[in-house]
Design a protein around this motif. Structure first.
Motif, PDB file in Angstrom:
ATOM      1  N   ASN A 241       8.175   5.204   2.535  1.00 46.43           N
ATOM      2  CA  ASN A 241       7.460   5.771   3.666  1.00 46.43           C
ATOM      3  C   ASN A 241       6.631   4.727   4.399  1.00 46.43           C
ATOM      4  N   THR A 242       6.402   4.981   5.670  1.00 49.92           N
ATOM      5  CA  THR A 242       5.687   4.035   6.511  1.00 49.92           C
ATOM      6  C   THR A 242       4.193   4.043   6.189  1.00 49.92           C
ATOM      7  N   GLY A 243       3.494   3.017   6.683  1.00 49.09           N
ATOM      8  CA  GLY A 243       2.061   2.925   6.468  1.00 49.09           C
ATOM      9  C   GLY A 243       1.296   4.144   6.956  1.00 49.09           C
ATOM     10  N   PRO A 244       1.544   4.634   8.192  1.00 47.30           N
ATOM     11  CA  PRO A 244       0.826   5.827   8.656  1.00 47.30           C
ATOM     12  C   PRO A 244       1.076   7.062   7.792  1.00 47.30           C
ATOM     13  N   VAL A 245       2.310   7.246   7.316  1.00 49.76           N
ATOM     14  CA  VAL A 245       2.595   8.398   6.455  1.00 49.76           C
ATOM     15  C   VAL A 245       1.896   8.242   5.110  1.00 49.76           C
TER      16      VAL A 245
ATOM     17  N   PHE B 205      -0.235  -0.368  -4.939  1.00 46.31           N
ATOM     18  CA  PHE B 205      -0.772   0.979  -5.071  1.00 46.31           C
ATOM     19  C   PHE B 205      -2.204   1.121  -4.575  1.00 46.31           C
ATOM     20  N   CYS B 206      -2.836   0.035  -4.162  1.00 50.08           N
ATOM     21  CA  CYS B 206      -4.147   0.159  -3.531  1.00 50.08           C
ATOM     22  C   CYS B 206      -3.949   0.705  -2.119  1.00 50.08           C
ATOM     23  N   LEU B 207      -5.020   1.249  -1.527  1.00 46.76           N
ATOM     24  CA  LEU B 207      -4.884   1.855  -0.201  1.00 46.76           C
ATOM     25  C   LEU B 207      -4.409   0.853   0.850  1.00 46.76           C
ATOM     26  N   PRO B 208      -4.972  -0.366   0.931  1.00 49.98           N
ATOM     27  CA  PRO B 208      -4.417  -1.327   1.895  1.00 49.98           C
ATOM     28  C   PRO B 208      -2.951  -1.653   1.617  1.00 49.98           C
ATOM     29  N   GLY B 209      -2.600  -1.761   0.329  1.00 48.67           N
ATOM     30  CA  GLY B 209      -1.221  -2.075  -0.016  1.00 48.67           C
ATOM     31  C   GLY B 209      -0.247  -0.998   0.420  1.00 48.67           C
TER      32      GLY B 209
END
Length: 334
Positions: free
Chosen positions: A111-115, A89-93
C-alpha cells in the motif's frame, strides 16, 4: 537472463525496537525467496542515515558505509529493482519512505504512503470502514483535555499505536485514569472503544488478483485473557532477541472455510479494502461477539513475504506456497 532484483527496505528512522522487528521479517523473506531473485538491501538507521549492505546479517550491516539520504536517493535510482519490499514498521517508514519511492518512481509491493498513514490512525480508519457499512464498536476520540464519557467496560488505546502498546481494558471508572495515562504516553490522542465481549478474534487477509479481491483463510488467535496484550504478540528471549509470541499452534490457527464466521468476515474485509483504497493486499483484525457478529478492530496493511508473516501463512493454508504467492504479487505491478 539475470534474475529480477528485489530490494528490501529495512530498519527504522525512529525506533531501534522496530528496526529489529524489520530485520526479523526481512531476513525471513530473503532466506525464503533468495534462490529465485537477486536480493539487495537498503537499511535506514535511527539517526536517519542509509546504508546498502551486501546482505542483512549483522556483520554486513556493521560493515556497510553509512551515507546521507541525498546520496542514498542517487544510489536507489541506479539499482533498478523489479520491486522494492518495504520492511519498515515505524510510522515514517510506513508513510514517508514509501512516498519517497513514489517520488522516485520506483516500484514497490504494498500500500502507498497515504493509505498506510490512514490505516495508522485508528480513528480515521474506523470512520471510513463504518461508512462502508462495516460494524465498528461505539467509540470516542480523546485528547488530554477531554474526559471520557463512555461507560466501562471499554478498551483504551493510542490512536496511532501498534502491537498493543498502551492498550488497556477498563472494567470500571476507577481504572480510567491509569489507562489513559498509559495510552497518552504513546500518543497525543486516545481512542476509547466499547468492549466487545469475547467470542473469538480473527484476522483476514485480502489479495488483489487480476482485478478481483481474494480473501484468504482466516487466522484465529487464542483468547486466554479478555484482550491480547503486547506480550501476546512480541517478546525478547533470554539472549535479548526479538521473537514472536503468537506463532505456535496453541496460540493461533487457521479457521476452516466452512466455519460460519468466515463468510461475514470476508465480506467485511472486502468492504474495508475498497473503502481504504488498498492495493495489492490488506490485512484486518475482527472481534467476533458471542452471537457470531464480526466487529472491525484495526487494519494492518503490510506484508513482509517472510514465512512467519500472516498473509503467507494464510496463503499456504489455501494451497499457495510462498514463492507462488510472491510471483503472483509481482505480476500486479507489471
Amino acid at each position: 537472463m539475470p534474475p529480477p532484483v528485489v530490494l528490501h527496505l529495512t530498519g527504522s528512522a525512529t525506533d531501534p525496537f522496530l528496526a529489529d522487528l524489520s530485520l526479523i521479517y526481512a531476513r525471513g523473506a530473503w532466506a525464503a525467496l533468495g534462490e529465485q531473485y537477486e536480493m539487495r538491501a537498503a537499511h535506514v538507521t535511527p539517526d536517519g542515515l542509509w546504508c546498502f549492505p551486501d546482505d542483512l546479517s549483522d556483520p554486513a550491516l556493521k560493515a556497510a558505509e553509512p551515507i546521507e539520504v541525498t546520496d542514498a536517493v542517487h544510489h536507489l535510482t541506479t539499482i533498478r529493482p523489479k520491486t522494492i519490499l518495504p520492511q519498515m514498521f515505524c510510522l515514517p517508514g510506513m508513510t514517508t519512505y514509501r512516498s519517497l519511492l513514489d517520488v522516485l518512481r520506483l516500484p514497490y509491493l504494498g500500500n502507498t504512503g497515504p493509505v498506510m498513514a490512514l490505516a495508522a490512525d485508528k480513528a480515521h480508519t474506523r470512520a471510513i470502514v463504518a461508512a462502508a457499512e462495516v460494524a465498528v464498536p461505539p467509540a470516542e476520540l480523546l485528547t488530554p483535555a477531554t474526559p471520557p464519557t463512555l461507560e466501562p467496560p471499554v478498551v483504551v488505546k493510542p490512536v496511532d499505536g501498534d502491537n498493543s502498546l498502551g492498550v488497556t481494558l477498563v472494567h470500571d471508572q476507577s481504572e480510567y485514569a491509569t489507562a489513559l495515562d498509559q495510552a497518552f504516553t504513546c500518543s497525543s490522542r486516545v481512542l476509547v472503544e466499547t468492549y466487545i465481549e469475547a467470542g473469538r478474534e480473527v484476522r483476514c487477509g485480502v489479495l488483489e488478483q487480476d482485478g478481483e479481491l481474494i480473501c484468504l483463510p482466516l487466522e484465529e488467535y487464542a483468547l486466554n485473557q479478555p484482550i491480547r496484550s503486547h506480550a501476546d504478540k512480541l517478546r525478547r528471549n533470554e539472549a535479548g532477541e526479538l521473537i514472536f509470541s503468537a506463532k505456535t499452534a496453541d496460540r493461533s490457527w487457521i479457521v476452516e472455510e466452512a466455519d460460519p464466521v468466515t463468510a461475514p468476515v470476508w465480506e467485511a474485509a472486502r468492504r474495508s479494502h475498497r473503502a481504504l483504497g488498498c492495493r495489492h493486499y490488506s490485512l484486518f483484525d475482527f472481534r467476533i461477539d458471542p452471537d457470531g457478529r464480526p466487529w472491525f478492530l484495526e487494519a494492518g496493511l503490510y506484508c513482509s513475504f517472510a514465512p512467519q508473516s500472516v498473509i503467507p501463512a494464510m496463503a499456504a493454508a489455501a494451497g499457495t506456497a510462498l514463492p507462488e504467492l510472491f510471483a503472483t504479487m509481482l505480476r500486479q505491478i507489471g
